[in-house]
Design a protein around this motif. Structure first.
Motif, PDB file in Angstrom:
ATOM      1  N   VAL A  64       0.837  -1.204   0.000  1.00 33.03           N
ATOM      2  CA  VAL A  64       0.000   0.000   0.000  1.00 33.03           C
ATOM      3  C   VAL A  64       0.868   1.248   0.000  1.00 33.03           C
ATOM      4  CG1 VAL A  64      -1.770   1.286   1.242  1.00 33.03           C
ATOM      5  CG2 VAL A  64      -1.850  -1.210   1.239  1.00 33.03           C
ATOM      6  N   GLY A  65       0.687   2.069  -1.019  1.00 33.17           N
ATOM      7  CA  GLY A  65       1.426   3.330  -1.111  1.00 33.17           C
ATOM      8  C   GLY A  65       0.554   4.505  -0.703  1.00 33.17           C
ATOM      9  N   GLU A  66       1.049   5.685  -1.069  1.00 34.82           N
ATOM     10  CA  GLU A  66       0.404   6.918  -0.608  1.00 34.82           C
ATOM     11  C   GLU A  66      -0.683   7.387  -1.586  1.00 34.82           C
ATOM     12  OE1 GLU A  66       3.377   9.760   0.663  1.00 34.82           O
ATOM     13  OE2 GLU A  66       2.207  11.407  -0.175  1.00 34.82           O
ATOM     14  N   ALA A  67      -0.249   7.784  -2.755  1.00 32.05           N
ATOM     15  CA  ALA A  67      -1.167   8.345  -3.753  1.00 32.05           C
ATOM     16  C   ALA A  67      -0.484   8.270  -5.111  1.00 32.05           C
ATOM     17  CB  ALA A  67      -1.477   9.800  -3.408  1.00 32.05           C
ATOM     18  N   PRO A  68      -1.260   8.259  -6.200  1.00 32.55           N
ATOM     19  CA  PRO A  68      -0.631   8.199  -7.522  1.00 32.55           C
ATOM     20  C   PRO A  68       0.216   9.437  -7.792  1.00 32.55           C
ATOM     21  CG  PRO A  68      -3.050   8.043  -7.666  1.00 32.55           C
ATOM     22  CD  PRO A  68      -2.709   8.337  -6.247  1.00 32.55           C
ATOM     23  N   GLY A  69       1.298   9.235  -8.540  1.00 28.93           N
ATOM     24  CA  GLY A  69       2.095  10.354  -9.043  1.00 28.93           C
ATOM     25  C   GLY A  69       1.708  10.611 -10.493  1.00 28.93           C
ATOM     26  N   GLU A  70       2.558  11.378 -11.166  1.00 27.41           N
ATOM     27  CA  GLU A  70       2.232  11.811 -12.527  1.00 27.41           C
ATOM     28  C   GLU A  70       2.048  10.631 -13.486  1.00 27.41           C
ATOM     29  OE1 GLU A  70       5.253  14.360 -14.074  1.00 27.41           O
ATOM     30  OE2 GLU A  70       4.029  14.960 -15.813  1.00 27.41           O
ATOM     31  N   GLU A  71       2.999   9.689 -13.424  1.00 33.43           N
ATOM     32  CA  GLU A  71       2.975   8.562 -14.347  1.00 33.43           C
ATOM     33  C   GLU A  71       1.770   7.646 -14.062  1.00 33.43           C
ATOM     34  OE1 GLU A  71       5.156   8.721 -16.717  1.00 33.43           O
ATOM     35  OE2 GLU A  71       4.453   6.861 -17.643  1.00 33.43           O
ATOM     36  N   GLU A  72       1.491   7.469 -12.779  1.00 34.76           N
ATOM     37  CA  GLU A  72       0.367   6.617 -12.386  1.00 34.76           C
ATOM     38  C   GLU A  72      -0.951   7.268 -12.824  1.00 34.76           C
ATOM     39  OE1 GLU A  72       2.887   7.504 -10.275  1.00 34.76           O
ATOM     40  OE2 GLU A  72       3.885   5.544 -10.212  1.00 34.76           O
ATOM     41  N   ASP A  73      -1.012   8.579 -12.705  1.00 35.86           N
ATOM     42  CA  ASP A  73      -2.210   9.325 -13.117  1.00 35.86           C
ATOM     43  C   ASP A  73      -2.440   9.179 -14.624  1.00 35.86           C
ATOM     44  OD1 ASP A  73      -4.284  11.483 -12.609  1.00 35.86           O
ATOM     45  OD2 ASP A  73      -3.000  12.519 -14.044  1.00 35.86           O
ATOM     46  N   GLU A 128      -2.506   3.157 -13.231  1.00 38.02           N
ATOM     47  CA  GLU A 128      -2.021   1.997 -12.471  1.00 38.02           C
ATOM     48  C   GLU A 128      -1.033   2.481 -11.405  1.00 38.02           C
ATOM     49  OE1 GLU A 128      -0.733  -1.325 -14.883  1.00 38.02           O
ATOM     50  OE2 GLU A 128       0.641  -1.998 -13.304  1.00 38.02           O
ATOM     51  N   PRO A 129      -1.143   1.938 -10.166  1.00 36.25           N
ATOM     52  CA  PRO A 129      -0.222   2.384  -9.123  1.00 36.25           C
ATOM     53  C   PRO A 129       1.218   1.924  -9.373  1.00 36.25           C
ATOM     54  CG  PRO A 129      -1.740   0.725  -8.234  1.00 36.25           C
ATOM     55  CD  PRO A 129      -2.130   0.968  -9.669  1.00 36.25           C
ATOM     56  N   PHE A 130       2.131   2.714  -8.906  1.00 33.78           N
ATOM     57  CA  PHE A 130       3.553   2.355  -8.896  1.00 33.78           C
ATOM     58  C   PHE A 130       4.068   1.888 -10.262  1.00 33.78           C
ATOM     59  CE2 PHE A 130       2.821   2.339  -4.299  1.00 33.78           C
ATOM     60  CZ  PHE A 130       3.945   3.028  -3.877  1.00 33.78           C
ATOM     61  N   VAL A 131       3.974   2.783 -11.235  1.00 36.78           N
ATOM     62  CA  VAL A 131       4.546   2.491 -12.550  1.00 36.78           C
ATOM     63  C   VAL A 131       5.645   3.497 -12.931  1.00 36.78           C
ATOM     64  CG1 VAL A 131       2.605   1.215 -13.546  1.00 36.78           C
ATOM     65  CG2 VAL A 131       2.632   3.717 -13.667  1.00 36.78           C
ATOM     66  N   ALA A 152      -1.981  -1.116  -4.106  1.00 38.64           N
ATOM     67  CA  ALA A 152      -2.984  -0.037  -4.077  1.00 38.64           C
ATOM     68  C   ALA A 152      -2.408   1.148  -3.306  1.00 38.64           C
ATOM     69  CB  ALA A 152      -4.268  -0.528  -3.418  1.00 38.64           C
ATOM     70  N   ASN A 153      -3.122   2.233  -3.342  1.00 38.83           N
ATOM     71  CA  ASN A 153      -2.738   3.430  -2.593  1.00 38.83           C
ATOM     72  C   ASN A 153      -3.842   3.810  -1.609  1.00 38.83           C
ATOM     73  OD1 ASN A 153      -0.167   4.328  -3.725  1.00 38.83           O
ATOM     74  ND2 ASN A 153      -1.297   4.637  -5.634  1.00 38.83           N
ATOM     75  N   VAL A 154      -3.465   4.597  -0.603  1.00 39.64           N
ATOM     76  CA  VAL A 154      -4.480   5.138   0.307  1.00 39.64           C
ATOM     77  C   VAL A 154      -5.408   6.068  -0.471  1.00 39.64           C
ATOM     78  CG1 VAL A 154      -4.863   6.574   2.350  1.00 39.64           C
ATOM     79  CG2 VAL A 154      -2.906   5.015   2.293  1.00 39.64           C
ATOM     80  N   PHE A 164      10.031   1.309   4.383  1.00 38.27           N
ATOM     81  CA  PHE A 164      10.199   2.617   3.747  1.00 38.27           C
ATOM     82  C   PHE A 164       9.571   2.635   2.358  1.00 38.27           C
ATOM     83  CE2 PHE A 164      14.188   2.782   6.478  1.00 38.27           C
ATOM     84  CZ  PHE A 164      13.657   3.692   7.374  1.00 38.27           C
ATOM     85  N   HIS A 165       9.178   3.820   1.918  1.00 41.11           N
ATOM     86  CA  HIS A 165       8.605   4.010   0.590  1.00 41.11           C
ATOM     87  C   HIS A 165       9.740   3.932  -0.452  1.00 41.11           C
ATOM     88  CE1 HIS A 165       6.515   5.892  -2.749  1.00 41.11           C
ATOM     89  NE2 HIS A 165       5.384   5.814  -2.068  1.00 41.11           N
ATOM     90  N   PRO A 166       9.481   3.291  -1.612  1.00 45.44           N
ATOM     91  CA  PRO A 166      10.543   3.217  -2.623  1.00 45.44           C
ATOM     92  C   PRO A 166      11.033   4.581  -3.092  1.00 45.44           C
ATOM     93  CG  PRO A 166       8.549   2.043  -3.359  1.00 45.44           C
ATOM     94  CD  PRO A 166       8.296   2.515  -1.961  1.00 45.44           C
TER      95      PRO A 166
HETATM   96  N1  URA Z   1       3.980   6.661  -4.911  1.00 45.52           N
HETATM   97  C1  URA Z   1       2.903   6.113  -4.306  1.00 45.52           C
HETATM   98  O1  URA Z   1       2.764   6.203  -3.081  1.00 45.52           O
HETATM   99  N2  URA Z   1       2.020   5.491  -5.055  1.00 45.52           N
HETATM  100  C2  URA Z   1       2.134   5.354  -6.374  1.00 45.52           C
HETATM  101  O2  URA Z   1       1.266   4.736  -6.990  1.00 45.52           O
HETATM  102  C3  URA Z   1       3.253   5.923  -6.980  1.00 45.52           C
HETATM  103  C4  URA Z   1       4.174   6.572  -6.243  1.00 45.52           C
END
Ligand code: URA
Length: 241
Positions: free
Chosen positions: A97-106, A110-113, A137-139, A211-213
């Motif tokens: 579980v991550g935080e929120a989508p970034g630019e690429e994910e938006d 898809e999360p974390f791409v 997924a993200n929060v 930790f977050h990547p």
């Molecule tokens: N960081 C996040 O927390 N989530 C993503 O999907 C991408 C980057």
């Protein structure tokens, strides 16, 4: 032992590390990390007394409920282009579980791409799994503008969807990536440095924060702690811990 060394080297090679330091200060730090993990890493902290409920819905039901153009919080007016719901195996034993989508994910839905996502994929592969086998997924399901931190009202609005995803997937282990996801799931304000290296109970599922990547991209030396956390995750999934 030789398997551990081989795993270790594979993990670092996968993350682009090509050498080891002979600096005594580096070894001293390693020992401190190991001692800290020994003293904190084993006991299960109970963060919630809630028990599991049988899934009464599917991931598709949740996605349909959110809708393709959710307007429940202000992020819908702040430049997000689509909802980033989650990806992977709906029966995954491991959920990240991550935080929120970034630019690429938006852009891709898809999360974390993006860059952090590519590193996350390597971390998943380092414990012998693929992105397709886990669920990610993200929060928060919409991109905050300029990658700012999600705000409390946005979290309060969106987190119930994550909780529902977890209730449907019912993974054996959840790995919150970074402070934001860990604090959201554990309902704590403790810093990630205090939360990682420990296991918590979350509604009958083990929760192992790390930790977050994106943090690892800025602080590559923290890969050591993440590897420790992921080895614990692998051992739990294999029934060895
Ligand atoms: N960081 C996040 O927390 N989530 C993503 O999907 C991408 C980057």
């Amino acid at each position: 032992m030789s398997r551990e060394i081989a795993d270790h080297l594979r993990y670092y090679a996968a993350m682009g590390v090509s050498g080891l330091s002979r600096d005594p200060a580096w070894r001293q730090r390693t020992e401190e990390v190991r001692l800290k993990a020994d003293s904190t890493g084993r006991g299960a902290d109970v963060a919630s007394g809630l028990s599991r409920t049988a899934p009464a819905e599917s991931l598709d039901d949740i996605k349909t409920d959110i809708g393709p153009a959710c307007m429940r919080c202000k992020l819908c007016t702040l430049g997000r282009s689509q909802i980033v719901f989650g990806v992977g195996n709906p029966k995954a034993r491991l959920m990240l579980v991550g935080e929120a989508p970034g630019e690429e994910e938006d852009k891709r839905g898809e999360p974390f791409v993006g860059r952090a996502g590519q590193l996350l994929t390597k971390i998943i592969e380092a414990i012998g799994l693929s992105r397709e086998q886990v669920y990610i997924a993200n929060v928060i399901k919409c991109r905050p503008p300029d990658n700012r931190n999600p705000e409390p009202d946005e979290v309060a609005t969106c987190e119930p969807f994550l909780f529902r995803q977890i209730d449907v997937i019912r993974p054996a282990v959840i790995v919150p990536l970074g402070k934001f996801a860990a604090q959201c799931l554990l309902k704590t304000t403790d810093p990630i440095t205090r939360l990682r290296g420990r296991r918590f109970d979350y509604r009958g599922t083990l929760l192992i924060p790390t930790f977050h990547p994106a943090y690892l991209l800025r602080n590559p030396s923290a890969k050591r702690e993440v590897w420790d956390d992921m080895k614990l995750v692998r051992a739990i999934l294999q029934g060895d811990a």
